[in-house]
Motif scaffolding. Sequence first.
Motif, PDB file in Angstrom:
ATOM      1  N   ALA A  52     -65.629 -26.793   6.559  1.00  0.00           N
ATOM      2  CA  ALA A  52     -64.339 -26.775   5.870  1.00  0.00           C
ATOM      3  C   ALA A  52     -64.574 -26.911   4.375  1.00  0.00           C
ATOM      4  O   ALA A  52     -65.423 -27.687   3.939  1.00  0.00           O
ATOM      5  CB  ALA A  52     -63.465 -27.925   6.361  1.00  0.00           C
ATOM      6  N   SER A  53     -63.812 -26.154   3.606  1.00  0.00           N
ATOM      7  CA  SER A  53     -63.898 -26.248   2.155  1.00  0.00           C
ATOM      8  C   SER A  53     -62.500 -26.110   1.565  1.00  0.00           C
ATOM      9  O   SER A  53     -61.586 -25.598   2.208  1.00  0.00           O
ATOM     10  CB  SER A  53     -64.850 -25.185   1.602  1.00  0.00           C
ATOM     11  OG  SER A  53     -64.499 -23.904   2.061  1.00  0.00           O
ATOM     12  N   SER A  54     -62.365 -26.566   0.341  1.00  0.00           N
ATOM     13  CA  SER A  54     -61.080 -26.516  -0.338  1.00  0.00           C
ATOM     14  C   SER A  54     -60.888 -25.167  -1.025  1.00  0.00           C
ATOM     15  O   SER A  54     -61.746 -24.737  -1.801  1.00  0.00           O
ATOM     16  CB  SER A  54     -61.021 -27.639  -1.382  1.00  0.00           C
ATOM     17  OG  SER A  54     -59.958 -27.413  -2.282  1.00  0.00           O
ATOM     18  N   LEU A  55     -59.780 -24.531  -0.753  1.00  0.00           N
ATOM     19  CA  LEU A  55     -59.458 -23.285  -1.445  1.00  0.00           C
ATOM     20  C   LEU A  55     -59.296 -23.530  -2.942  1.00  0.00           C
ATOM     21  O   LEU A  55     -59.640 -22.675  -3.754  1.00  0.00           O
ATOM     22  CB  LEU A  55     -58.185 -22.653  -0.860  1.00  0.00           C
ATOM     23  CG  LEU A  55     -57.761 -21.311  -1.445  1.00  0.00           C
ATOM     24  CD1 LEU A  55     -58.850 -20.257  -1.263  1.00  0.00           C
ATOM     25  CD2 LEU A  55     -56.456 -20.844  -0.824  1.00  0.00           C
ATOM     26  N   TRP A  56     -58.830 -24.726  -3.299  1.00  0.00           N
ATOM     27  CA  TRP A  56     -58.677 -25.060  -4.719  1.00  0.00           C
ATOM     28  C   TRP A  56     -60.007 -24.926  -5.454  1.00  0.00           C
ATOM     29  O   TRP A  56     -60.043 -24.475  -6.593  1.00  0.00           O
ATOM     30  CB  TRP A  56     -58.152 -26.477  -4.886  1.00  0.00           C
ATOM     31  CG  TRP A  56     -56.730 -26.680  -4.463  1.00  0.00           C
ATOM     32  CD1 TRP A  56     -55.800 -25.716  -4.162  1.00  0.00           C
ATOM     33  CD2 TRP A  56     -56.079 -27.929  -4.297  1.00  0.00           C
ATOM     34  NE1 TRP A  56     -54.607 -26.312  -3.818  1.00  0.00           N
ATOM     35  CE2 TRP A  56     -54.752 -27.669  -3.888  1.00  0.00           C
ATOM     36  CE3 TRP A  56     -56.475 -29.251  -4.437  1.00  0.00           C
ATOM     37  CZ2 TRP A  56     -53.836 -28.686  -3.645  1.00  0.00           C
ATOM     38  CZ3 TRP A  56     -55.565 -30.267  -4.190  1.00  0.00           C
ATOM     39  CH2 TRP A  56     -54.253 -29.979  -3.802  1.00  0.00           C
ATOM     40  N   THR A  57     -61.099 -25.329  -4.812  1.00  0.00           N
ATOM     41  CA  THR A  57     -62.415 -25.254  -5.448  1.00  0.00           C
ATOM     42  C   THR A  57     -62.751 -23.804  -5.790  1.00  0.00           C
ATOM     43  O   THR A  57     -63.223 -23.512  -6.890  1.00  0.00           O
ATOM     44  CB  THR A  57     -63.494 -25.860  -4.550  1.00  0.00           C
ATOM     45  OG1 THR A  57     -63.160 -27.239  -4.315  1.00  0.00           O
ATOM     46  CG2 THR A  57     -64.869 -25.776  -5.179  1.00  0.00           C
ATOM     47  N   TYR A  58     -62.521 -22.907  -4.854  1.00  0.00           N
ATOM     48  CA  TYR A  58     -62.788 -21.488  -5.098  1.00  0.00           C
ATOM     49  C   TYR A  58     -61.896 -20.950  -6.211  1.00  0.00           C
ATOM     50  O   TYR A  58     -62.336 -20.152  -7.033  1.00  0.00           O
ATOM     51  CB  TYR A  58     -62.615 -20.668  -3.827  1.00  0.00           C
ATOM     52  CG  TYR A  58     -63.699 -20.928  -2.819  1.00  0.00           C
ATOM     53  CD1 TYR A  58     -64.902 -20.230  -2.861  1.00  0.00           C
ATOM     54  CD2 TYR A  58     -63.536 -21.882  -1.820  1.00  0.00           C
ATOM     55  CE1 TYR A  58     -65.915 -20.475  -1.946  1.00  0.00           C
ATOM     56  CE2 TYR A  58     -64.541 -22.138  -0.898  1.00  0.00           C
ATOM     57  CZ  TYR A  58     -65.723 -21.431  -0.967  1.00  0.00           C
ATOM     58  OH  TYR A  58     -66.723 -21.675  -0.068  1.00  0.00           O
ATOM     59  N   ASP A  59     -60.639 -21.392  -6.227  1.00  0.00           N
ATOM     60  CA  ASP A  59     -59.724 -20.943  -7.277  1.00  0.00           C
ATOM     61  C   ASP A  59     -60.228 -21.353  -8.662  1.00  0.00           C
ATOM     62  O   ASP A  59     -60.170 -20.575  -9.610  1.00  0.00           O
ATOM     63  CB  ASP A  59     -58.323 -21.524  -7.056  1.00  0.00           C
ATOM     64  CG  ASP A  59     -57.598 -20.931  -5.861  1.00  0.00           C
ATOM     65  OD1 ASP A  59     -58.038 -19.862  -5.356  1.00  0.00           O
ATOM     66  OD2 ASP A  59     -56.604 -21.539  -5.416  1.00  0.00           O
ATOM     67  N   SER A 138     -51.430 -31.385   1.594  1.00  0.00           N
ATOM     68  CA  SER A 138     -51.000 -29.987   1.556  1.00  0.00           C
ATOM     69  C   SER A 138     -52.102 -29.075   1.014  1.00  0.00           C
ATOM     70  O   SER A 138     -51.947 -27.849   1.023  1.00  0.00           O
ATOM     71  CB  SER A 138     -49.740 -29.838   0.702  1.00  0.00           C
ATOM     72  OG  SER A 138     -50.047 -30.077  -0.667  1.00  0.00           O
ATOM     73  N   MET A 139     -53.224 -29.671   0.558  1.00  0.00           N
ATOM     74  CA  MET A 139     -54.324 -28.890  -0.007  1.00  0.00           C
ATOM     75  C   MET A 139     -54.772 -27.822   0.997  1.00  0.00           C
ATOM     76  O   MET A 139     -55.021 -28.133   2.159  1.00  0.00           O
ATOM     77  CB  MET A 139     -55.503 -29.820  -0.323  1.00  0.00           C
ATOM     78  CG  MET A 139     -56.707 -29.099  -0.885  1.00  0.00           C
ATOM     79  SD  MET A 139     -58.121 -30.204  -1.108  1.00  0.00           S
ATOM     80  CE  MET A 139     -58.657 -30.331   0.594  1.00  0.00           C
ATOM     81  N   PRO A 140     -54.877 -26.562   0.576  1.00  0.00           N
ATOM     82  CA  PRO A 140     -55.331 -25.527   1.505  1.00  0.00           C
ATOM     83  C   PRO A 140     -56.827 -25.671   1.800  1.00  0.00           C
ATOM     84  O   PRO A 140     -57.649 -25.770   0.884  1.00  0.00           O
ATOM     85  CB  PRO A 140     -55.025 -24.219   0.784  1.00  0.00           C
ATOM     86  CG  PRO A 140     -54.849 -24.579  -0.651  1.00  0.00           C
ATOM     87  CD  PRO A 140     -54.490 -26.025  -0.726  1.00  0.00           C
ATOM     88  N   VAL A 141     -57.142 -25.690   3.086  1.00  0.00           N
ATOM     89  CA  VAL A 141     -58.517 -25.862   3.558  1.00  0.00           C
ATOM     90  C   VAL A 141     -58.961 -24.581   4.261  1.00  0.00           C
ATOM     91  O   VAL A 141     -58.251 -24.052   5.117  1.00  0.00           O
ATOM     92  CB  VAL A 141     -58.626 -27.065   4.522  1.00  0.00           C
ATOM     93  CG1 VAL A 141     -60.013 -27.161   5.138  1.00  0.00           C
ATOM     94  CG2 VAL A 141     -58.274 -28.355   3.797  1.00  0.00           C
ATOM     95  N   ILE A 142     -60.138 -24.108   3.875  1.00  0.00           N
ATOM     96  CA  ILE A 142     -60.738 -22.959   4.543  1.00  0.00           C
ATOM     97  C   ILE A 142     -61.499 -23.491   5.749  1.00  0.00           C
ATOM     98  O   ILE A 142     -62.469 -24.231   5.600  1.00  0.00           O
ATOM     99  CB  ILE A 142     -61.694 -22.197   3.602  1.00  0.00           C
ATOM    100  CG1 ILE A 142     -60.940 -21.711   2.366  1.00  0.00           C
ATOM    101  CG2 ILE A 142     -62.368 -21.041   4.344  1.00  0.00           C
ATOM    102  CD1 ILE A 142     -61.839 -21.196   1.262  1.00  0.00           C
ATOM    103  N   CYS A 143     -61.044 -23.153   6.930  1.00  0.00           N
ATOM    104  CA  CYS A 143     -61.683 -23.569   8.180  1.00  0.00           C
ATOM    105  C   CYS A 143     -62.508 -22.385   8.670  1.00  0.00           C
ATOM    106  O   CYS A 143     -61.971 -21.422   9.220  1.00  0.00           O
ATOM    107  CB  CYS A 143     -60.647 -23.979   9.221  1.00  0.00           C
ATOM    108  SG  CYS A 143     -59.695 -25.430   8.728  1.00  0.00           S
ATOM    109  N   GLU A 144     -63.799 -22.468   8.432  1.00  0.00           N
ATOM    110  CA  GLU A 144     -64.722 -21.369   8.684  1.00  0.00           C
ATOM    111  C   GLU A 144     -65.551 -21.667   9.935  1.00  0.00           C
ATOM    112  O   GLU A 144     -66.082 -22.764  10.078  1.00  0.00           O
ATOM    113  CB  GLU A 144     -65.631 -21.229   7.463  1.00  0.00           C
ATOM    114  CG  GLU A 144     -66.623 -20.124   7.489  1.00  0.00           C
ATOM    115  CD  GLU A 144     -67.474 -20.103   6.216  1.00  0.00           C
ATOM    116  OE1 GLU A 144     -68.443 -19.323   6.209  1.00  0.00           O
ATOM    117  OE2 GLU A 144     -67.192 -20.847   5.259  1.00  0.00           O
TER     118      GLU A 144
END
Length: 153
Positions: A52-59, A138-144
Motif C-alpha cells: 500500500a502506498s499513498s497517492l498523495w506521495t505520487y502527486d 480519507s487519504m487515497p491509498v494505492i492497494c497494489e
Amino acid sequence: MTEQELWKAYLSMLPEELASTLHYTAWHFCDNEADANELAELVLAGVKRGTASSLWTYDITGDPVPVVGERSVILDWSGNAKCVIQTTHMDIVPYGEVTEAFAAIEGEGDKSLAYWRAAHEAFFTRECERLGLIFDESMPVICEQFEVVYKPL
C-alpha cells in the motif's frame, strides 16, 4: 546481487521479443531497515503479495503511479536485489476503506485489518509529515497486488 544483475537474469528467461519491451523500477519497502528487510523476506516466502502506498506521495513527487503489468526489482535496505515482482491488480481507495481481505494479502503481522491499520497509520503519518501533509482516513491509498515472477535460486 545488484538490481541490474537480477534484472538481466530475469530477462534471460523470457522470449527476446518480450524482454526487449520491458522496463522496471527498483525499490525497497517501508522507511526503515528492519521493516524493509523483513518485508522483502515475506515477499520471498510468498506471504506478502501486496503493498500500500499513498497517492498523495505520487502527486507530490511526480513519480508515476504503479500500473498493472509493471515489474519491479525488490531491494533490501542495503540495495541488494531480492526478486522481481509484477503488479497484477490495483485499486485506489480511501485509507478508511481498506479491507480485511487486502490486509491479509499484504501479509504483515497477524494479517488482520487491525494490525494493518496500526502499522500503516504510523507509516503514513511519518510520510505525510515529511511531505508537509497531515494524515487522515480519507487519504487515497494505492492497494497494489503482485506476484513474484523471478527470484534467484
